[in-house]
Design an enzyme around this catalytic site. Sequence first.
Site, PDB file in Angstrom:
ATOM      1  N   HIS A  45     -84.913  -9.706  -9.824  1.00 26.42           N
ATOM      2  CA  HIS A  45     -85.014  -9.248 -11.171  1.00 26.42           C
ATOM      3  C   HIS A  45     -83.515  -9.446 -11.813  1.00 26.42           C
ATOM      4  CE1 HIS A  45     -87.487  -5.933 -13.522  1.00 26.42           C
ATOM      5  NE2 HIS A  45     -88.159  -6.921 -13.200  1.00 26.42           N
ATOM      6  N   HIS A  85     -92.104 -18.880 -13.490  1.00 28.87           N
ATOM      7  CA  HIS A  85     -91.878 -17.356 -12.532  1.00 28.87           C
ATOM      8  C   HIS A  85     -93.241 -17.225 -11.949  1.00 28.87           C
ATOM      9  CE1 HIS A  85     -90.293 -13.451 -11.737  1.00 28.87           C
ATOM     10  NE2 HIS A  85     -91.361 -12.913 -12.098  1.00 28.87           N
TER      11      HIS A  85
END
Length: 690
Positions: A79, A33
């Site tokens: 998200h 990430h």
Amino acid sequence: MLPAQDLAMLQRTLGRDLTDVEAACFENLWSEHCSYRSTKVLLKTLPTEGSEVLLGPGDDAAIVRFSETCALAVGMESHNHPSYVDPYDGAATGVGGIVRDVLSMGARPIALMDPLYFGPLESEKNRYLFEHVVAGIADYGNCIGVPVVRGELTFDPSYSGNPLVNVVCVGVVRPDRYITARVKKPGSSLVLVGSPTGRDGLGGASFASRDLAEDAEAADRPSVQVGDPYTEKLLIEAILAMAGTGKVLSCRDLGAAGLAGASSEMASTFGAVIHADRVHLRETGMVPREIMLAESQERMLVEVAPEDVGLMGAIAEKYDLAWSDIGEVVAEPRYIVRFRGETVADLPIDLLVGGAPLCGREARPYAAETPFSRPAAPVRDLALAVLAHPDVARKDWVYEQYDKEVQLRTVSFQHDAAVLRLEDKALVLSCGCNPRQIYLKPYEGTANAVVENASNLACLGADPLCIVDCLNFASPEDPEVAWQLEEAVRGLGDAARGMGIPVVGGNVSLYNESDEFGTAIKPTPSLGMLGRGEVREWTAPQSGEKLVLVGRTLPDFGGSVLDAVTGCGGPTPALADPAAVGVVRELVRDRRVTAATDLSRGGLIAALAKFAPRADVTLPGDPLAELFSETCGRFLVAVRDENALAGVEHRTIGTVGGDALVLRLEGGTVAITPEEMETALSATTRLMRY
């Protein structure tokens, strides 16, 4: 937990064991990430420069010139995992995070877009996720006063175990006043402003870098942040006031990896010493690892000269925000964390930030297209089924929850793109992609997503300024997924380069798959595109005007909505020729057409439903290809006089007006009444309301 091979390499490099704080920092900052270990090489192939690009990828947001006195700050984030575990808070904090990314550039956020991807709504679980994600976005955006002006909804079984929540934010700043996220000089102070730090969101970056397990909702709930939009609104005003003093040297949002991520990345040009015991806390008994890695929301880190710390504190207090002087920039390239007189981390900063070893992935091509199988149902039934599919049906249930008028810039928001008034020009916004087609042909499908978004802008006469992307894929350890990723990036780069549109920033979200459902998402390189043009509101054609098709129609059914409702298969659209985009843009600008829309999901029948639901249309070719093909790069336009299209290759198909949509097809005439069309187009809204 830090992978064994990474831990062994770090122990060899440092010549010692890691402290628990150091191990946690590496676990998060070296995660997929944060570090882009599987994609960094690919992303470097994208075209990122342009005449209007003031600041490209690498910061919290990109800066693109809109005029001599106005620049746009733009970013895009995902998200996804948090929004499955806790859809309301996951989606809300996704909005909060991307808003702060734009805010950290010294820009006032003015607009949001939300491309969203869910499993079929027949599932109660998917309806729950959909309802709460939309509510989270709406509540947060409405409370902070930033309008959601554009979005996209895609429904496919591959998202049942892993929905995608992508958000674009756009802000405005003077071209000569934007702030960057890299510290400027040793000796500066680092001031933390905003909400107190708690234990929420611990390990969020590493959590976002793995697939979702069956027990995700229970086990991973602590990794989901909880937002407070009212504090965010105060933070927006406070940071803009600080930026207005001209004394903020750099600024960064606290997002993935919390304070450790923000402070180390911010200080990577020099070094930093962080005093974890100075951080203002929400909970007692927090240890250094928790203080450094928590992802509590509504926090920003600013670099200022020591003599300006008091001024920043006074501004924070004016807006009822807590603040702490938590560290300083140092000349030595080290990242040091101290807690109550003890050094709990001492690392080479370039090892922590940007030192993660890259991952080479095996890529294996596949062929997923299937031969076309002609549906047996009557054309009328197929048309109503396509119009009722949630990708095509009205999204009123969603739109009604968003305050689109706040800030008083919104001119129009439905149909092809959103239009905002900015100075004396129009800022035009579009977003999305077609994952079903991209799964079948990753290169062509992603390239066509560029053309499709540019087409949306062209229908309002706007020139593209830039692209941001969110590359959502399953596990890159799967060779076929690695191939999807390579092909999608190649398609994005080639199309953007060919159309002269720079890719200025974005996000990569991998490991989007679910053990619970045994599914991996379809490749979803979701795009956001910004354009500039004259202020004009999208208008519908008027009775008596001619309906004209621009662009060539082929029997492209693979990955179409018709394919989704019937399983018909068939060829997937080939790489579109973007020439028609420029042609239609000029037709709109010159007012040679009264209205324009591009043909995309649902094909011509979907375009007619929103563009001319009462019309008399004659289509002499194969009815399925004429109505349901999703060949990219086509437009439906309305004209008063066909002579206005002299020199443009086109086909007149009908006239606006009448009591129904009358389709004169090969083999017979089909009429769809307004009541029948309304019933089909309202299918998704009815399902969500009852």
